[in-house]
Write an enzyme that holds these catalytic residues in place. Structure first.
Site, PDB file in Angstrom:
ATOM      1  CB  VAL A  13       1.462  -3.510  12.299  1.00 22.42           C
ATOM      2  CG1 VAL A  13       0.589  -2.801  13.331  1.00 22.42           C
ATOM      3  CG2 VAL A  13       1.034  -3.125  10.894  1.00 22.42           C
ATOM      4  CG  ASP A  31       5.919 -13.611  15.208  1.00 20.07           C
ATOM      5  OD1 ASP A  31       5.491 -12.550  14.736  1.00 20.07           O
ATOM      6  OD2 ASP A  31       6.090 -14.638  14.521  1.00 20.07           O
ATOM      7  NE  ARG A  36       9.758 -10.129  12.856  1.00 20.92           N
ATOM      8  CZ  ARG A  36      10.327  -9.010  12.471  1.00 20.92           C
ATOM      9  NH1 ARG A  36      11.558  -9.025  11.973  1.00 20.92           N
ATOM     10  NH2 ARG A  36       9.692  -7.861  12.560  1.00 20.92           N
ATOM     11  CB  THR A  82      -6.691  -8.761   7.912  1.00 19.03           C
ATOM     12  OG1 THR A  82      -6.210  -7.413   7.777  1.00 19.03           O
ATOM     13  CG2 THR A  82      -6.978  -9.033   9.372  1.00 19.03           C
ATOM     14  CB  THR A 117      -6.998  -3.448   7.946  1.00 20.63           C
ATOM     15  OG1 THR A 117      -5.942  -2.529   8.229  1.00 20.63           O
ATOM     16  CG2 THR A 117      -8.077  -2.746   7.134  1.00 20.63           C
ATOM     17  CB  CYS A 257      -2.629  -1.161   3.141  1.00 22.42           C
ATOM     18  SG  CYS A 257      -1.893  -1.495   4.754  1.00 22.42           S
ATOM     19  NE  ARG A 328       3.544  -7.577   4.144  1.00 15.19           N
ATOM     20  CZ  ARG A 328       3.096  -6.935   5.230  1.00 15.19           C
ATOM     21  NH1 ARG A 328       2.249  -7.532   6.044  1.00 15.19           N
ATOM     22  NH2 ARG A 328       3.493  -5.701   5.479  1.00 15.19           N
TER      23      ARG A 328
END
Length: 421
Positions: A13, A31, A36, A82, A117, A257, A328
């Site tokens: 995202v 981050d 990364r 989340t 979210t 999600c 994930r």
């Protein structure tokens, strides 16, 4: 280019958002993962959402893990995961930690926008107190908040961040307009200004809950039609000739999600004394699908006279969806674990997944696509993810007389397979 923006979290995202804002404003991508940051500075995005050319085009974007580098920001945009815990309860740890970081950097007049979210009320009830505690500032007096839910679709090169309409909101009418103006400057598809932060939070949470319930419905249909000896896809294609029939397909519901977000809504509902029936029923059904798939594969093997224990099974695909490296909450893992519990020797091939990530996350090893001789000796093949690259496989190479070919994604020709959802 007067606005200064900090993006907190550079995953699926945050990074695409940072790149788009970085073409217009001074942006710091923050981050906590040094690896990364090093990769991004070298022009490489391991999620494959952003190309080296895209990173180069974001001329005003820099990367950091230092709080000092984000202190000058006018807008802080939080895009951390989340997840849920092992009991399917919301795990706000990444969100709270990110809020602590932002609180330490917050200055008067700044706006904190959450994209993660959450359940309705989370921004103001859970995040704002953390911001106040670590900044020493007062909400809606010294600093302000907004909520603009992410609408990233990993692996989708058509519906990219600027081409998906964005919901915006703010903690005061003036801040809401400022947040909307910020996003409108990069989102070519336009924005929708919600009347409150809670409305924006609720809108996001029902998007994926609705999809989850619809997929659960067709998964239940597949369970029913299997017992009737009817091919579910044949039924759905016939029903789909009506103009308003929704084209959902049975399958595994994983990812970060659809398989997670409904639990945020049910958690909030139960905290208010309401037990949500339909949403939780859909979750239970979808969560049980990996075991059902494995059971069907084993039954087909037994029907063909195979000895299940010690059999060789090839699973094609491990990521949670096609044509992306995101592993994930992959429900393919559940299928693999069930097959292993039956005593099957499972070989896993996925050209998109990162072998080190799979080993770290799941303790499983990826293998190259078996050669022709090995393919011919396989007892079962499971097409778990419909990667484009799998279209190049000649499935007639799995020529063992009693081989089971199970198609979870309904991507193969019907005459090739032994079964599908």
């Amino acid at each position: 280019m007067t606005k200064k923006v900090a993006i907190i979290g550079l995953g699926y995202v945050g990074l695409p958002l940072a790149v788009e804002f970085g073409k217009k404003y001074t942006v710091v991508g923050f981050d906590i993962d040094p690896r990364r940051l090093a990769e991004l500075r070298d022009g490489h995005d391991r999620t494959l959402e952003v190309s080296a050319a895209d990173l180069k085009a974001a001329g005003h974007l820099s990367f950091s893990n230092s709080i000092d580098d984000i202190r000058p920001s006018d807008f802080f945009i939080v895009t951390v995961p989340t997840p849920i815990d092992e009991y399917n309860r919301p795990d706000l740890t990444p969100l709270i930690k990110a809020s602590e970081t932002v609180g330490k950097a917050l200055r008067p007049g700044a706006v904190v926008v959450y994209e993660s979210t959450v359940y309705p009320g989370c921004t103001e009830d859970d995040c704002v107190p953390v911001l106040e505690k670590f900044s020493g500032l007062k909400f809606n007096q010294d600093f302000f908040c907004g909520y603009s839910p992410e609408r990233i679709n990993p692996g989708d090169k058509v519906h990219t961040v600027t081409k998906i309409r964005k919901i915006t909101s703010g903690s005061t009418p003036e801040v809401a307009r400022a947040v909307n103006e910020l996003y409108s400057s990069i989102i070519t598809a336009g924005t929708h200004l919600a009347p409150s932060i809670k409305v924006a939070e609720a809108a996001k949470i029902i998007e994926n809950s609705q999809r989850d319930i619809n997929i659960a419905f067709v998964n239940e249909l597949s369970l029913i039609f299997e017992r009737m000896g009817i091919d579910t896809l044949d039924v759905l294609e016939a029903a789909g000739t009506k103009w308003n029939f929704l084209p959902f397909r049975p399958g595994l519901v994983g990812g970060h999600c659809i398989g997670v977000d409904p639990y945020y809504l049910t958690h909030k509902a139960e905290s208010l004394g309401y037990h949500p029936e339909i949403i939780l029923a859909g979750r239970r059904l979808n969560d049980n699908m990996p075991a059902h798939v494995a059971n069907r594969i084993v039954k087909l093997m037994i029907q063909k006279g195979q000895r299940v224990q010690g059999s060789s099974v090839l699973v094609l695909g491990l990521t949670f969806k096609e044509n992306c490296p995101d592993i994930r909450n992959s429900k393919v893992i559940g299928v693999i674990r069930e097959l292993q519990d039956y005593g099957c020797n499972v070989t896993i091939h996925d050209p998109w997944a990162d072998a080190a990530d799979v080993r770290h996350e799941y303790g499983l090893e990826l293998s190259p696509l078996p050669d022709v001789e090995t393919q011919a000796a396989m007892d079962a093949v499971v097409l778990a993810v419909a990667h484009e690259r799998f279209r190049e496989i000649d499935f007639t190479g799995f020529s063992k007389k009693d081989v089971v070919i199970f198609d979870i994604k309904s991507a193969l020709s019907k005459d090739l397979i032994s079964g599908r959802l």
